[in-house]
Design an enzyme around this catalytic site. Structure first.
Site, PDB file in Angstrom:
ATOM      1  CG  ASP A 288      -2.193   0.857   0.859  1.00 37.09           C
ATOM      2  OD1 ASP A 288      -2.096   1.736  -0.008  1.00 37.09           O
ATOM      3  OD2 ASP A 288      -3.254   0.660   1.478  1.00 37.09           O
TER       4      ASP A 288
HETATM    5  C1  BGC Z   1      -5.165   3.066  -0.018  1.00 39.45           C
HETATM    6  C2  BGC Z   1      -5.308   1.989  -1.054  1.00 39.45           C
HETATM    7  C3  BGC Z   1      -5.212   2.584  -2.435  1.00 39.45           C
HETATM    8  C4  BGC Z   1      -3.899   3.340  -2.568  1.00 39.45           C
HETATM    9  C5  BGC Z   1      -3.719   3.960  -3.927  1.00 39.45           C
HETATM   10  C6  BGC Z   1      -3.958   3.939  -0.268  1.00 39.45           C
HETATM   11  O1  BGC Z   1      -3.947   5.035   0.586  1.00 39.45           O
HETATM   12  O2  BGC Z   1      -5.094   2.483   1.259  1.00 39.45           O
HETATM   13  O3  BGC Z   1      -6.530   1.327  -0.887  1.00 39.45           O
HETATM   14  O4  BGC Z   1      -5.308   1.570  -3.400  1.00 39.45           O
HETATM   15  O5  BGC Z   1      -3.886   4.370  -1.598  1.00 39.45           O
HETATM   16  O6  BGC Z   1      -4.635   4.937  -4.156  1.00 39.45           O
END
Ligand code: BGC
Length: 766
Positions: A288
């Site tokens: 993430d």
């Molecule tokens: C979120 C993810 C997301 C990623 C990209 C993160 O802050 O937890 O779910 O896919 O950002 O946008």
């Protein structure tokens, strides 16, 4: 003469083509098997180029310039970009990668295509409320078609986190509390995004997230640690992920939080033992955002280099971070780590191989560019909008309908539509609506105006305004909300709404939450309606008008006051682009509510966590004379899991079990008759629950093990069949630390929600 010249130029072109093919290395040859192509490509890569493939960067057009990342693309230092949604920019960056970098490795563009791209469908919690797996698959097929036309080839979806705490804002992104329903919806989403082959036109590579346990954040505070027993992990939190792996999901995202004190992004138990060794997952894992660098923040890694070593060796193949941001742990440290032998070349190669495999599988080497004309045809596509309307109709849950106020009588000639969300294009769409044209969304006011006959007066008053006390991280995209009203304005607007209601025959109140009040970094300490919404509802209810309450929100809210006073309550969630039309269809009976809650609805935040599949211990509810375990409220929730009304009623009868006794491993069939006992056609979700009465470990009082949709004309009756096989009767036991199926007596219930009363039983013997 002309002919000869043409002939010559054809020959020259053919020669050029042959030369360029001949000059192209073997990995460009699509006739070779993928592993051979990867071998060939990897044999030509420098260490830096390999590390580059593991580097994924955000590109957010609002505050970045292409020049910031183009040099890195040219040098092969970036393998993937996320958040580019404009096909022209995608093609511009892709051109640099495939024409100007040494090895011409295409970029993989990723984005959060969560519930639509240009056309916004209901939020995932809403889609799960449909319990309609075909619908979910079709919706994600359209989302994939729209996004892939733009050049995006990878979605960070489905979000498969089981959530049992509605204070957690990301409950809106998942399928609710139940592993069985969650698993069915997970598989449907993977099929929708990827189809048979993620490389085929109109498809995307899916990414199951957040692996794993993110939904169990302590106190519902986003990003907080989760403490989950192994039994809960295997029986509750992991099944949707396992279902996605079985459905062929191409990638996974490691979660942000600590799981039992080991961060998910450095957790070899999750990423190697479970994902690869137990489940045989063949795709690649991305972290993430900034989660690798944040291993230091957790107090887990010593520094960024240590973080990179720990994440990579635990099984995170690609790092997601911001250019020059707080993380970049892989790109800044892997070369040094290899040199120091803290990471082996074999470990690095394993990660690079998986990423390249995904690029070959996605067909990027053959087809790197976006088709800008096709991308344009995805704006406001009428077929897609039609589907969005159906999806929104099917995702709404009718919570209350006293005296059959709904569907509305067409004779009402003046309608007051009241509430801060009634005419909000932004909020009808819900969290993660970042690539659509907000102007095309239909609000409830607009939907009602389009629905009613000529001459009916539809007037709108917001009544109150609502606001987050702390700003949202997503304000970056839409800018801040307008300034809150001052006291005088607040009083004036409140009074205006009340007097509008007074002078109207029917009141439709649209209350709930702004879209950024759920989603990431949107935890909430109570489930109260924000602002003065409840006060407004009380003031308007006191007028004694026919009143319908429509809820626009991403989590269950405390509506205990309303459920005894407001005759009709429709939970519409954030229903998407066509939300306003769909709500009007439902209110006026052009569509019938069929949704069922994918989550137990608490009476108040004090009951959290509350979920139906709990264990019974001392003093169960079934004990004669039982009142409540609380002294101040009932133990039961406001609405049970699986609950939802319709405009007709259904009766269940004749529950039969194919055999009273079956051997371990043998399936048992359960059949039940479902009848439409009302006067309108309708559709019901027949649900099957089991309880194992004894065993090596206590089992939940009920567990969902089957559901079936059934369409019935008035008076019509159909028989529904469920099979309880080995899988449904097996669980992970903390007593034996493994999967077991045990000889025991099983209760079985069938009905329209998790309080179903029609009961049978059977026995499993050795
Ligand atoms: C979120 C993810 C997301 C990623 C990209 C993160 O802050 O937890 O779910 O896919 O950002 O946008």
């Amino acid at each position: 003469m002309i002919l000869t010249r043409r002939l010559l130029s054809c020959v020259a072109a053919a020669l050029l083509l042959t030369n360029s093919i001949a000059a192209r290395p073997a990995y460009f040859d699509p006739s070779l098997p993928i592993d051979k192509r990867v071998d060939d490509l990897m044999s030509r890569m420098t260490l830096d180029e390999k590390i580059g493939q593991l580097n994924q960067l955000f590109y957010i057009a609002q505050f970045m310039k292409p020049e910031m990342i183009e040099p890195g693309l040219r040098e092969g230092k970036i393998g993937s970009l996320l958040f580019v949604t404009d096909p022209k920019t995608i093609n511009r960056f892709q051109k640099v990668a495939v024409e100007q970098s040494r090895l011409k490795i295409p970029l993989l563009f990723g984005f959060d295509v969560i519930h639509g791209f240009r056309t916004i469908f209901p939020v995932p919690l809403a889609l799960a409320s449909s319990w309609d797996v075909d619908l979910v698959e079709r919706v994600q097929t359209i989302a994939a078609r729209e996004a892939s036309a733009t050049g995006i080839r990878w979605t960070f979806a489905p979000m498969l986190d089981i959530a049992r705490d509605p204070r957690w804002g990301r409950i809106v992104e998942g399928a609710g509390e139940d592993p069985f329903l969650g698993a069915r919806i997970a598989a449907a989403q993977v099929r929708g995004f990827q189809g048979q082959d993620p490389a085929s036109p109109g498809r995307l590579l899916a990414c199951m997230k957040h692996f794993a346990g993110y939904g169990a954040a302590v106190g519902g505070r986003d990003y907080d640690a989760a403490y989950i027993s192994d039994a809960e992990l295997y029986n509750v939190y992991l099944p949707p992920f396992k279902a996605a792996v079985d459905a062929g999901v191409g990638s996974a995202m490691s979660a942000y939080m600590d799981l039992n004190d080991v961060p998910a992004t450095g957790n070899a138990f999750l990423l190697r033992d479970v994902l690869r060794n137990q489940w045989g997952f063949k795709g690649f894992v991305v972290s993430d955002a900034d989660a690798v660098g944040n291993l230091v923040t957790h107090g887990f890694a010593e520094d960024k280099a240590d973080a990179a070593a720990r994440a990579l060796t635990a099984g995170v193949d690609m790092e997601m971070s911001f250019p020059g941001g707080i993380s970049n742990a892989y790109s800044n440290n892997l070369a040094k780590l290899i040199k120091e032998k803290r990471v082996t070349t074999a470990q690095l190669d394993e990660a690079v191989r998986r990423v390249l495999e995904a690029k070959f599988k996605a067909g990027l080497f053959e087809n790197p560019y976006a088709d800008e004309t096709r991308a344009a045809s995805m704006h406001n596509n009428p077929e897609h909008r039609k589907m969005a309307r159906i999806a929104a109709q099917r995702s709404a849950v009718l919570l209350r309908n006293e005296g059959n106020l709904l569907p509305l009588d067409p004779k009402f000639s003046s309608i007051a539509v009241i509430g801060p969300l009634a005419d909000s294009k932004r909020d009808i769409r819900g969290s993660w609506s970042l690539a659509d044209d907000m102007k095309t969304a239909v609000t409830v006011v607009e939907g009602i105006r389009a629905k009613v006959r000529r001459g009916v007066k539809v007037e709108y008053a917001p009544g109150v305004d609502i606001a987050r006390a702390y700003p949202s991280i997503f304000e970056l995209f839409f800018g801040p909300r307008p300034k809150p009203w001052n006291e005088a304005q607040g009083r004036e607007e409140f009074d205006k709404a009340v007097s509008l209601a007074r002078s109207s025959e029917l009141v439709v109140m649209v209350l709930g939450q702004h879209e950024e009040m759920s989603g990431e970094a949107a935890s909430q300490s109570t489930l109260d309606l924000p602002g003065r919404q409840r006060e407004l509802l009380e003031a308007i209810s006191a007028l004694g008008k026919r009143t319908v309450l429509v809820l626009i929100n991403g989590r269950p809210l405390d509506i205990s006051w309303a459920v005894t006073r407001v005759p009709a309550i429709l939970e519409a969630w954030h229903p998407g682009t066509e939300g306003g039309n769909a709500i009007a269809d439902l209110l006026w009976g052009d569509a019938t509510p069929i949704g069922k809650l994918p989550i137990t609805w608490p009476r108040s935040s004090g009951q959290i966590p509350i979920y139906y599949a709990r264990n019974l211990t001392q003093e169960p509810e079934s004990k004669p004379g039982f009142k409540s375990r609380y002294w101040d409220i009932a133990t039961s929730p406001l609405y049970p899991f699986g609950y939802g009304l319709s405009y007709t009623s259904f009766g269940y009868s004749n529950l039969r079990v194919s055999k009273a006794t079956a051997k371990l491993g043998e399936p048992v069939e359960v059949t039940v008759d479902v009848e439409n006992t009302g006067r309108r056609a309708g559709e019901e979700v027949a649900q099957l629950y089991i309880h194992q009465r004894s065993g090596g470990a206590s089992r939940p009082v009920r567990e969902l093990k089957g559901f079936e949709r059934v369409v019935l004309a008035p008076g019509e009756k159909k028989t529904i069949r469920f099979t309880l096989g080995k899988t449904e009767l097996t669980y992970w036991s903390s007593a034996t630390r493994g999967w077991v199926q045990e000889p025991a007596t099983f209760d079985v219930w069938a009905g329209g929600d998790s309080n179903a009363t029609l009961q049978g039983k059977f026995q499993i013997t050795q």
